[in-house]
Design a protein around this motif. Structure first.
Motif, PDB file in Angstrom:
ATOM      1  N   LEU A 108      -7.875   2.115   6.914  1.00 25.98           N
ATOM      2  CA  LEU A 108      -7.422   3.427   6.505  1.00 25.98           C
ATOM      3  C   LEU A 108      -6.581   4.108   7.586  1.00 25.98           C
ATOM      4  CD1 LEU A 108      -7.660   4.856   3.943  1.00 25.98           C
ATOM      5  CD2 LEU A 108      -9.664   6.051   4.744  1.00 25.98           C
ATOM      6  N   GLY A 109      -6.813   3.756   8.837  1.00 22.53           N
ATOM      7  CA  GLY A 109      -6.102   4.476   9.893  1.00 22.53           C
ATOM      8  C   GLY A 109      -4.992   3.719  10.592  1.00 22.53           C
ATOM      9  N   VAL A 155      -1.860   2.776  10.039  1.00 16.63           N
ATOM     10  CA  VAL A 155      -0.462   3.196  10.109  1.00 16.63           C
ATOM     11  C   VAL A 155      -0.246   4.277  11.179  1.00 16.63           C
ATOM     12  CG1 VAL A 155       1.402   4.302   8.832  1.00 16.63           C
ATOM     13  CG2 VAL A 155       0.109   2.456   7.773  1.00 16.63           C
ATOM     14  N   PRO A 156      -1.012   5.396  11.119  1.00 12.11           N
ATOM     15  CA  PRO A 156      -0.850   6.394  12.179  1.00 12.11           C
ATOM     16  C   PRO A 156      -1.242   5.856  13.557  1.00 12.11           C
ATOM     17  CG  PRO A 156      -2.149   7.273  10.382  1.00 12.11           C
ATOM     18  CD  PRO A 156      -1.987   5.836  10.120  1.00 12.11           C
ATOM     19  N   LEU A 157      -2.263   5.006  13.583  1.00 10.18           N
ATOM     20  CA  LEU A 157      -2.695   4.440  14.856  1.00 10.18           C
ATOM     21  C   LEU A 157      -1.547   3.667  15.499  1.00 10.18           C
ATOM     22  CD1 LEU A 157      -5.390   4.753  16.170  1.00 10.18           C
ATOM     23  CD2 LEU A 157      -6.129   2.596  15.182  1.00 10.18           C
ATOM     24  N   MET A 168       1.610   4.207  15.042  1.00 12.32           N
ATOM     25  CA  MET A 168       2.588   5.189  15.533  1.00 12.32           C
ATOM     26  C   MET A 168       2.117   5.821  16.843  1.00 12.32           C
ATOM     27  SD  MET A 168       3.497   7.171  12.024  1.00 12.32           S
ATOM     28  CE  MET A 168       4.402   6.405  10.701  1.00 12.32           C
ATOM     29  N   PRO A 206      -6.417   9.578  12.726  1.00 12.79           N
ATOM     30  CA  PRO A 206      -5.527   8.655  11.996  1.00 12.79           C
ATOM     31  C   PRO A 206      -5.876   8.554  10.525  1.00 12.79           C
ATOM     32  CG  PRO A 206      -6.289   7.640  14.011  1.00 12.79           C
ATOM     33  CD  PRO A 206      -7.082   8.901  13.849  1.00 12.79           C
ATOM     34  N   TYR A 241      -4.497  11.535   8.843  1.00  9.20           N
ATOM     35  CA  TYR A 241      -3.047  11.492   8.971  1.00  9.20           C
ATOM     36  C   TYR A 241      -2.450  10.465   8.011  1.00  9.20           C
ATOM     37  CZ  TYR A 241       1.315  12.141  11.568  1.00  9.20           C
ATOM     38  OH  TYR A 241       2.588  12.441  11.939  1.00  9.20           O
ATOM     39  N   THR A 242      -3.205   9.394   7.735  1.00 13.24           N
ATOM     40  CA  THR A 242      -2.725   8.385   6.792  1.00 13.24           C
ATOM     41  C   THR A 242      -2.374   9.016   5.453  1.00 13.24           C
ATOM     42  OG1 THR A 242      -4.221   6.791   7.804  1.00 13.24           O
ATOM     43  CG2 THR A 242      -3.274   6.182   5.695  1.00 13.24           C
ATOM     44  N   ILE A 265       0.908  10.799   5.648  1.00 15.45           N
ATOM     45  CA  ILE A 265       2.021   9.842   5.652  1.00 15.45           C
ATOM     46  C   ILE A 265       2.236   9.255   4.262  1.00 15.45           C
ATOM     47  CG2 ILE A 265       2.827   7.619   6.571  1.00 15.45           C
ATOM     48  CD1 ILE A 265       1.449   8.289   9.145  1.00 15.45           C
ATOM     49  N   VAL A 316       8.401   6.941   5.032  1.00 15.91           N
ATOM     50  CA  VAL A 316       8.479   6.743   6.477  1.00 15.91           C
ATOM     51  C   VAL A 316       8.816   5.286   6.723  1.00 15.91           C
ATOM     52  CG1 VAL A 316       7.256   6.892   8.665  1.00 15.91           C
ATOM     53  CG2 VAL A 316       6.691   8.492   6.852  1.00 15.91           C
ATOM     54  N   LEU A 354       9.395   2.010   9.341  1.00 15.31           N
ATOM     55  CA  LEU A 354       8.851   1.524  10.608  1.00 15.31           C
ATOM     56  C   LEU A 354       9.813   1.749  11.764  1.00 15.31           C
ATOM     57  CD1 LEU A 354       6.516  -0.014  12.006  1.00 15.31           C
ATOM     58  CD2 LEU A 354       7.718  -2.115  11.511  1.00 15.31           C
ATOM     59  N   MET A 363      10.091   5.961  12.795  1.00 14.69           N
ATOM     60  CA  MET A 363       8.775   6.421  12.378  1.00 14.69           C
ATOM     61  C   MET A 363       8.632   7.933  12.308  1.00 14.69           C
ATOM     62  SD  MET A 363       6.042   3.760  13.978  1.00 14.69           S
ATOM     63  CE  MET A 363       6.565   4.012  15.655  1.00 14.69           C
ATOM     64  N   HIS A 364       9.496   8.652  13.027  1.00 13.73           N
ATOM     65  CA  HIS A 364       9.257  10.096  13.078  1.00 13.73           C
ATOM     66  C   HIS A 364      10.148  10.894  12.139  1.00 13.73           C
ATOM     67  CE1 HIS A 364       6.218   9.822  16.149  1.00 13.73           C
ATOM     68  NE2 HIS A 364       6.950   8.864  16.682  1.00 13.73           N
ATOM     69  N   TRP A 393       4.710  -3.711   7.581  1.00 13.53           N
ATOM     70  CA  TRP A 393       5.292  -4.383   8.739  1.00 13.53           C
ATOM     71  C   TRP A 393       6.300  -5.476   8.385  1.00 13.53           C
ATOM     72  CZ3 TRP A 393       0.747  -1.792   8.918  1.00 13.53           C
ATOM     73  CH2 TRP A 393       0.562  -0.932  10.005  1.00 13.53           C
ATOM     74  N   MET A 413       6.145   2.428   5.759  1.00 16.74           N
ATOM     75  CA  MET A 413       4.842   2.909   6.220  1.00 16.74           C
ATOM     76  C   MET A 413       4.180   3.845   5.201  1.00 16.74           C
ATOM     77  SD  MET A 413       4.769   1.331   8.988  1.00 16.74           S
ATOM     78  CE  MET A 413       3.975   1.752  10.520  1.00 16.74           C
ATOM     79  N   ALA A 448       2.572   1.702   2.665  1.00 16.64           N
ATOM     80  CA  ALA A 448       1.386   1.069   3.259  1.00 16.64           C
ATOM     81  C   ALA A 448       0.227   2.056   3.318  1.00 16.64           C
ATOM     82  CB  ALA A 448       1.719   0.542   4.660  1.00 16.64           C
ATOM     83  N   SER A 449       0.522   3.301   3.676  1.00 19.48           N
ATOM     84  CA  SER A 449      -0.536   4.313   3.737  1.00 19.48           C
ATOM     85  C   SER A 449      -1.117   4.583   2.359  1.00 19.48           C
ATOM     86  CB  SER A 449       0.016   5.617   4.315  1.00 19.48           C
ATOM     87  OG  SER A 449       0.511   5.399   5.609  1.00 19.48           O
TER      88      SER A 449
END
Lengths: 307, 337
Positions: A153-154, A156-158, A160, B67, B70-71, B74, B79, B81, B84-85, B300, B305, B308-309
């Motif tokens: 679950l984490g 993707v942000p991890l 980044m 995270p 945050y997922t 996202i 987003v 790869l 990313m920002h 990836w 992203m 993926a999230s």
């Protein structure tokens, strides 16, 4: 271990004399049928032997395959006995497949993670087991709840975050997210709740010891056995962890599972060298099992009863 | 304090003794020094516990909880790869596209089927194994350690060995099948054989571990329950069904939860079984692509992203759904019986 308690209990029961002969007979007749007291018959040994064979054979065959040549593996019937090339293949896997570097990386990663998990888990486990503070039960529920959340679950942000921190492809990106473990906290709490008498802490407090001092001089010595078990279990987990290291690291700086995954993806074509790599990646844990197998088994079972 | 933690102490003497700071109520004198010690002591009692649990929550918060939340954020964006920002708001588009994506449904079904054919036999075999280990045995330590050795094997090593055992042309499984007159099976390119082979790796690694969990809780069942059952004339099998199984039901549920979570996340076994580029896609026809592999492929390989999230959250929602269903079914069946 717990099995050894059973005959003692049975003895204690048998010592109270049965009042009537019939009752005595009934008891005697019942004894063999009573669950775990029963001795294993030949069939149980055959089945268990078969299970042990199935458990161990793939590892044995890894060793066989790692010690022959590529052509011998692909012949029929397949090899069942070790060949002469074990050390040659191990050497090739060590250099060509970067297993040497991978093992060093895994040793660092698993070592740091296991040490830190054990320390923080004992600290938090002690607080949850023996100290009183507001919101304790709610916080403990939170810890338990986090065990259920999948690590996927984490990621993707991890990923980044690690890039931002400049830890991309570096070991800290694998180490930091697993420095603590909810399972570890729970495990230590369950142990300390029973094994650490409240009186000892009271005595420490009366002597004027503050909490840290109590932790250091009373809790740590008592918690040594479960700490050792938790260390080994965490080490095994961290050594074998795959999903996140596979994302966070690349072939230039892999841990063992990452390096092994690359073996099958065609970095090395020689099957017996691939098997030598698999063997190398498992050897440290196998060695640990040979030495501490009984404790690891005990630890997992202990976690089960109380969990 | 005392009222806020009703379930606190288990034994020994409870609160008052520990709440009384040393020297309190003793001889007077040195009152300022004493009050300072008093403050320190109160802080030690009330504040230090938080200090003890703080490292866990800080590290977990930074690298676990944050995270995780945050997922979701996202997953509502586009987003990439490489950049990313830079985010582009998409609302729930990632999710709705997922629902229309055949690859997603394929991965979902594969995760489910591989999950079932690996979890069910694994737990049943673990139950049987635990029952055998529960006998009084010679060499019980050997059998227990042997059962646990696969657990210590890395996914990588296990998957490599089994990939080779299941090799079509020279693998040992096909050789053994040939010896009893069955034609070789193409374990990697056909759907069911491939899923079966992958499940075998999972079963091999985890059966012994689950067996030990069962064994531990079997040994906690009081002996008189068996005696009572035996007096009632229950056979060995009936005792197993009516005493052993209910006695370890909590552990059974625990292992079902654990292996369901494990099955939802399945990643390494199919990846390595796919040997190379086919690994991430789960075989040439995605015949064993799991949700974990799809997540990795979207993030990836396709650099999306956000998608993926969305898959990560879908996995989480599916897990929750499974547990809710399980509880409902459990409640309904327990009401019936």
């Amino acid at each position: 271990m717990t099995t050894d308690i059973a005959p003692v209990l049975a003895d204690a029961q048998d010592r109270t004399p049965p009042s009537r002969p019939a009752e005595r007979r009934l008891r005697r007749a019942l004894r063999p049928g009573a669950g775990r007291q029963h001795h294993a018959g030949p069939l149980a040994y055959v089945l268990l032997g078969f299970a042990a064979l199935v458990s161990l054979f793939p590892l044995y065959w890894t060793m066989v395959a790692a010690s022959t040549t590529n052509t011998r593996i692909t012949q029929s019937p397949p090899p069942f006995l070790p060949g002469p090339n074990l050390f040659k293949n191990l050497g090739k896997a060590w250099t060509d497949a970067a297993m040497g570097q991978a093992m060093m990386n895994s040793l660092i990663v698993a070592g740091v993670i296991a040490l830190s998990t054990v320390f923080f888990a004992t600290l938090a486990g002690f607080a949850f087991a023996k100290l009183r503070f507001k919101g304790r039960n709610a916080l403990l529920m939170l810890v338990i709840g986090t065990m259920m959340v999948p690590p996927q679950l984490g990621v993707v942000p991890l990923f980044m975050m690690m890039a931002d921190l400049g830890w991309g492809q570096k070991l800290p990106s694998v180490i930091f997210p697993t420095l603590v473990s909810a399972v570890g906290v729970f495990f230590m709490r369950q142990y300390l709740k029973e094994a650490l008498p409240d009186e000892l802490i009271e005595a420490g407090r009366i002597d004027g010891a503050h909490s840290l001092r109590i932790f250091w001089s009373i809790v740590l010595p008592i918690a040594r056995p479960p700490m050792a078990v938790l260390f080994m279990i965490t080490f095994v987990h961290a050594w074998n962890d795959f999903f996140w290291p596979f994302i966070a690291l690349d072939m230039t700086n892999p841990t063992v599972p990452v390096a092994l995954s690359q073996l099958s993806a065609g970095y090395v074509r020689d099957q017996s060298v691939i098997m030598a790599g698999a063997l190398l990646g498992t050897l440290p844990l196998l060695a640990m099992f040979l030495v501490f197998g009984r404790q690891i088994v005990g630890g997992i079972m202990q976690g089960a009863v109380k969990g | 304090m005392a009222t806020s933690t009703p379930a606190a102490p288990t034994g020994g003497q409870p609160h008052p003794a520990s709440a009384a700071p040393p020297g309190k109520g003793g001889a007077g004198g040195g009152s300022s020094q004493q009050s300072r010690r008093n403050i320190i002591h109160r802080f030690d009692l009330k504040g230090m516990p938080y200090g003890f649990i703080a490292p866990f929550f800080l590290i977990f918060g930074a690298f676990g909880l944050y995270p995780l939340l945050y997922t979701f954020w996202i997953s509502l964006h586009r987003v990439e790869l490489s950049t990313m920002h830079t985010r582009e708001w998409r609302g729930l588009a990632n999710f709705t596209e997922l629902l229309k994506d055949d690859l997603f449904w394929n991965a979902l079904t594969n995760t489910f089927t591989i999950g079932v054919i690996s979890t069910v036999p694994q737990l049943l075999m673990a139950l049987g194994l635990a029952h055998l280990l529960n006998y009084r045995l010679r060499g019980s330590v050997f059998f227990r350690v042997a059962a646990l050795v696969p657990y210590a094997t890395s996914i990588g090593a296990a998957a490599l060995v089994f990939t080779m055992l299941f090799e079509r042309d020279f693998g040992m499984v096909n050789w053994a099948l040939g010896a009893v007159g069955i034609d070789g099976i193409d374990w990697s390119s056909e759907k069911w054989p491939a899923q079966f082979a992958i499940s075998t790796i999972v079963i091999w690694r985890w059966t012994g571990y689950n067996a030990l969990l069962y064994l531990a809780s079997m040994q906690a069942i009081p002996r008189d329950l068996y005696e009572a059952a035996a007096i009632d004339g229950a056979s060995r099998w009936q005792q197993f069904r009516t005493v052993t199984i209910p006695g370890i039901s909590a552990t059974i549920i625990f292992t079902i939860v654990l292996s369901t979570i494990g099955a939802t996340q399945l990643f390494g076994e199919p990846l390595i079984f796919g040997q190379g580029p086919n690994g991430v896609s789960g075989g040439a026809d995605n015949q064993y692509q799991t949700l974990g592999l799809l997540l990795y492929e979207e993030g990836w390989k396709n650099y999306q992203m956000g998608r993926a999230s969305a898959i990560a959250w879908a996995m989480f929602l599916i897990l929750i759904l499974i547990f809710v269903l399980q509880r409902v079914i459990g409640r309904v069946t327990s009401r019936k019986s």
